[in-house]
Design a protein around this motif. Structure first.
Motif, PDB file in Angstrom:
ATOM      1  N   LEU A   1       0.954  -1.264   0.122  1.00 40.02           N
ATOM      2  CA  LEU A   1       0.019  -0.102  -0.029  1.00 40.02           C
ATOM      3  C   LEU A   1       0.792   1.321   0.101  1.00 40.02           C
ATOM      4  O   LEU A   1       1.444   1.697   1.043  1.00 40.02           O
ATOM      5  N   SER A   2       0.861   1.853  -1.097  1.00 39.03           N
ATOM      6  CA  SER A   2       1.978   3.075  -1.102  1.00 39.03           C
ATOM      7  C   SER A   2       0.870   4.296  -1.062  1.00 39.03           C
ATOM      8  O   SER A   2      -0.099   4.336  -1.086  1.00 39.03           O
ATOM      9  N   HIS A   3       1.529   5.399  -0.647  1.00 36.86           N
ATOM     10  CA  HIS A   3       1.120   6.634  -0.418  1.00 36.86           C
ATOM     11  C   HIS A   3      -0.102   6.495   0.598  1.00 36.86           C
ATOM     12  O   HIS A   3      -1.162   6.994   0.756  1.00 36.86           O
ATOM     13  N   SER A   4       0.252   5.838   1.536  1.00 38.15           N
ATOM     14  CA  SER A   4      -0.650   5.415   2.689  1.00 38.15           C
ATOM     15  C   SER A   4      -1.395   6.361   3.441  1.00 38.15           C
ATOM     16  O   SER A   4      -2.571   6.200   4.088  1.00 38.15           O
ATOM     17  N   LEU A   5      -0.683   7.441   3.498  1.00 42.50           N
ATOM     18  CA  LEU A   5      -1.431   8.760   4.214  1.00 42.50           C
ATOM     19  C   LEU A   5      -2.649   9.282   3.413  1.00 42.50           C
ATOM     20  O   LEU A   5      -3.683   9.605   4.089  1.00 42.50           O
ATOM     21  N   GLN A   6      -2.723   9.054   2.100  1.00 48.16           N
ATOM     22  CA  GLN A   6      -3.942   9.391   1.396  1.00 48.16           C
ATOM     23  C   GLN A   6      -4.735   8.135   1.186  1.00 48.16           C
ATOM     24  O   GLN A   6      -5.825   8.169   0.191  1.00 48.16           O
ATOM     25  N   ALA A   7      -4.320   6.745   1.594  1.00 46.37           N
ATOM     26  CA  ALA A   7      -5.221   5.887   0.959  1.00 46.37           C
ATOM     27  C   ALA A   7      -6.549   5.354   1.740  1.00 46.37           C
ATOM     28  O   ALA A   7      -7.375   4.720   1.368  1.00 46.37           O
ATOM     29  N   PHE A   8      -6.908   6.006   2.995  1.00 50.01           N
ATOM     30  CA  PHE A   8      -7.859   5.749   3.967  1.00 50.01           C
ATOM     31  C   PHE A   8      -8.889   6.967   3.776  1.00 50.01           C
ATOM     32  O   PHE A   8      -8.459   7.942   4.092  1.00 50.01           O
ATOM     33  N   ASP A   9     -10.269   6.760   4.064  1.00 47.85           N
ATOM     34  CA  ASP A   9     -11.046   7.571   4.235  1.00 47.85           C
ATOM     35  C   ASP A   9     -11.280   7.865   5.814  1.00 47.85           C
ATOM     36  O   ASP A   9     -10.688   7.029   6.484  1.00 47.85           O
ATOM     37  N   GLU A  10     -12.161   8.570   6.302  1.00 50.22           N
ATOM     38  CA  GLU A  10     -12.219   9.051   7.496  1.00 50.22           C
ATOM     39  C   GLU A  10     -12.875   7.783   8.445  1.00 50.22           C
ATOM     40  O   GLU A  10     -12.711   7.711   9.718  1.00 50.22           O
ATOM     41  N   ASP A  11     -13.508   6.686   7.949  1.00 47.65           N
ATOM     42  CA  ASP A  11     -13.856   5.520   8.260  1.00 47.65           C
ATOM     43  C   ASP A  11     -12.893   4.281   8.191  1.00 47.65           C
ATOM     44  O   ASP A  11     -13.496   3.271   8.450  1.00 47.65           O
ATOM     45  N   VAL A  12     -11.662   4.815   7.995  1.00 48.80           N
ATOM     46  CA  VAL A  12     -10.712   3.743   7.699  1.00 48.80           C
ATOM     47  C   VAL A  12     -11.084   2.845   6.887  1.00 48.80           C
ATOM     48  O   VAL A  12     -10.624   1.527   7.186  1.00 48.80           O
ATOM     49  N   ASN A  13     -11.675   3.139   5.706  1.00 47.06           N
ATOM     50  CA  ASN A  13     -11.868   2.210   4.416  1.00 47.06           C
ATOM     51  C   ASN A  13     -10.879   2.571   3.361  1.00 47.06           C
ATOM     52  O   ASN A  13     -10.436   3.748   3.187  1.00 47.06           O
ATOM     53  N   LEU A  14     -10.221   1.588   2.655  1.00 48.69           N
ATOM     54  CA  LEU A  14      -9.498   1.878   1.561  1.00 48.69           C
ATOM     55  C   LEU A  14     -10.386   2.528   0.579  1.00 48.69           C
ATOM     56  O   LEU A  14     -11.372   2.102   0.075  1.00 48.69           O
ATOM     57  N   LYS A  15      -9.757   3.582  -0.046  1.00 46.69           N
ATOM     58  CA  LYS A  15     -10.519   4.396  -0.948  1.00 46.69           C
ATOM     59  C   LYS A  15     -10.489   4.009  -2.359  1.00 46.69           C
ATOM     60  O   LYS A  15     -11.254   3.915  -3.306  1.00 46.69           O
ATOM     61  N   ASP A  16      -9.338   3.192  -2.787  1.00 49.33           N
ATOM     62  CA  ASP A  16      -9.072   2.792  -4.203  1.00 49.33           C
ATOM     63  C   ASP A  16      -9.519   1.418  -4.226  1.00 49.33           C
ATOM     64  O   ASP A  16      -9.017   0.500  -3.569  1.00 49.33           O
ATOM     65  N   GLN A  17     -10.452   1.250  -5.182  1.00 49.82           N
ATOM     66  CA  GLN A  17     -11.309  -0.167  -5.469  1.00 49.82           C
ATOM     67  C   GLN A  17     -10.155  -1.140  -5.947  1.00 49.82           C
ATOM     68  O   GLN A  17     -10.508  -2.344  -5.536  1.00 49.82           O
ATOM     69  N   GLU A  18      -9.346  -0.840  -6.758  1.00 50.06           N
ATOM     70  CA  GLU A  18      -8.322  -1.734  -7.619  1.00 50.06           C
ATOM     71  C   GLU A  18      -7.550  -2.232  -6.167  1.00 50.06           C
ATOM     72  O   GLU A  18      -7.279  -3.477  -6.156  1.00 50.06           O
ATOM     73  N   GLN A  19      -7.132  -1.377  -5.130  1.00 55.06           N
ATOM     74  CA  GLN A  19      -6.432  -1.858  -3.892  1.00 55.06           C
ATOM     75  C   GLN A  19      -7.373  -2.796  -3.290  1.00 55.06           C
ATOM     76  O   GLN A  19      -6.788  -4.104  -2.568  1.00 55.06           O
ATOM     77  N   VAL A  20      -8.776  -2.632  -3.258  1.00 54.50           N
ATOM     78  CA  VAL A  20      -9.523  -3.315  -2.175  1.00 54.50           C
ATOM     79  C   VAL A  20      -9.624  -4.968  -3.103  1.00 54.50           C
ATOM     80  O   VAL A  20      -9.508  -5.806  -2.326  1.00 54.50           O
ATOM     81  N   ASP A  21      -9.708  -4.868  -4.362  1.00 54.70           N
ATOM     82  CA  ASP A  21     -10.059  -6.034  -5.020  1.00 54.70           C
ATOM     83  C   ASP A  21      -8.598  -6.841  -5.047  1.00 54.70           C
ATOM     84  O   ASP A  21      -8.682  -8.174  -4.821  1.00 54.70           O
ATOM     85  N   LYS A  22      -7.304  -6.250  -4.746  1.00 55.38           N
ATOM     86  CA  LYS A  22      -6.414  -6.947  -4.832  1.00 55.38           C
ATOM     87  C   LYS A  22      -6.277  -7.580  -3.575  1.00 55.38           C
ATOM     88  O   LYS A  22      -5.736  -8.782  -3.275  1.00 55.38           O
ATOM     89  N   LEU A  23      -6.421  -6.771  -2.563  1.00 58.72           N
ATOM     90  CA  LEU A  23      -6.447  -7.283  -1.048  1.00 58.72           C
ATOM     91  C   LEU A  23      -7.616  -8.462  -0.972  1.00 58.72           C
ATOM     92  O   LEU A  23      -7.218  -9.698  -0.199  1.00 58.72           O
ATOM     93  N   ASP A  24      -8.522  -8.642  -1.475  1.00 61.50           N
ATOM     94  CA  ASP A  24      -9.758  -9.469  -1.514  1.00 61.50           C
ATOM     95  C   ASP A  24      -9.278 -10.828  -2.078  1.00 61.50           C
ATOM     96  O   ASP A  24      -9.058 -12.045  -1.323  1.00 61.50           O
TER      97      ASP A  24
END
Length: 202
Positions: free
Chosen positions: A144-167
């Motif tokens: 997870l690069s640029h991680s300071l910008q990766a999460f929203d205020e509810d600590v969810n990953l914002k980038d769907q491509e990253q979510v799909d990869k982690l899934d």
């Protein structure tokens, strides 16, 4: 349902690696029970001759021993894992051997572009040590690069491509755990080998 330990690989109070594990705990709650475990209160390793393990370390060791697998999320400092994580693993391989044959998934978050890739390679090398002998999921890196910008205020990953990869990687880890559980015929001997290993004798 599988039970995993999510080990926060840093003693930092503000860590996106902690956030990543917290996200995984929530996101995969229907597939596994992930307990996020801290290492920040572990004392500095001092190789006590009586091999007396600090209570904080023994608690973590017991959790790992009881878990079906471990997820370690590490930042990268100077091309390596943090000293706090090395310190924790030193304790967790000193007279106690909870990582022997334990399935491990490695993830990592970093502020830069490489997403802790070199730290993850370093951690794989450490976990392969004779006193740890973990079973690390192969060919799998969640960076997870640029991680300071990766999460929203509810600590969810914002980038769907990253979510799909982690899934996909997490499904692979569930399969890896199931396969590894069928490869434990030599577990007791592996534990004995870890306990009897001596760098002085080699």
């Amino acid at each position: 349902m599988k039970k995993f330990v999510g080990l926060v690989g840093t003693n930092s109070e503000q860590s996106t690696n902690r956030m990543l594990l917290q996200y995984m705990k929530h996101h995969f709650s229907g597939e596994a029970d992930i307990e996020v475990v801290e290492i920040k209160d572990i004392p500095v390793f001092n190789k006590p001759e009586d091999k007396q393990i600090p209570e904080e370390v023994q608690v973590i060791a017991d959790k790992i021993e009881a878990a079906d697998g471990v997820i370690i999320s590490t930042p990268e400092y100077d091309h390596a894992v943090p000293a706090a994580l090395i310190n924790a693993l030193n304790w967790l391989s000193y007279g106690i051997y909870p990582f022997v044959d334990k399935p491990v998934m490695i993830t990592g978050a970093s502020y830069g572009t490489l997403g802790s890739s070199r730290a993850q390679a370093h951690l794989r090398q450490i976990l392969d040590a004779p006193e740890l002998k973990a079973r690390i999921m192969p060919s799998s890196e969640f960076l997870l690069s640029h991680s300071l910008q990766a999460f929203d205020e509810d600590v969810n990953l914002k980038d769907q491509e990253q979510v799909d990869k982690l899934d996909g990687l997490f499904k692979d880890f569930l399969t890896f755990v199931a396969i590894t559980n069928q490869m434990n015929h030599n577990h007791e001997q592996n534990k004995k080998d870890a306990a009897n290993f001596s760098w002085e004798a080699n």
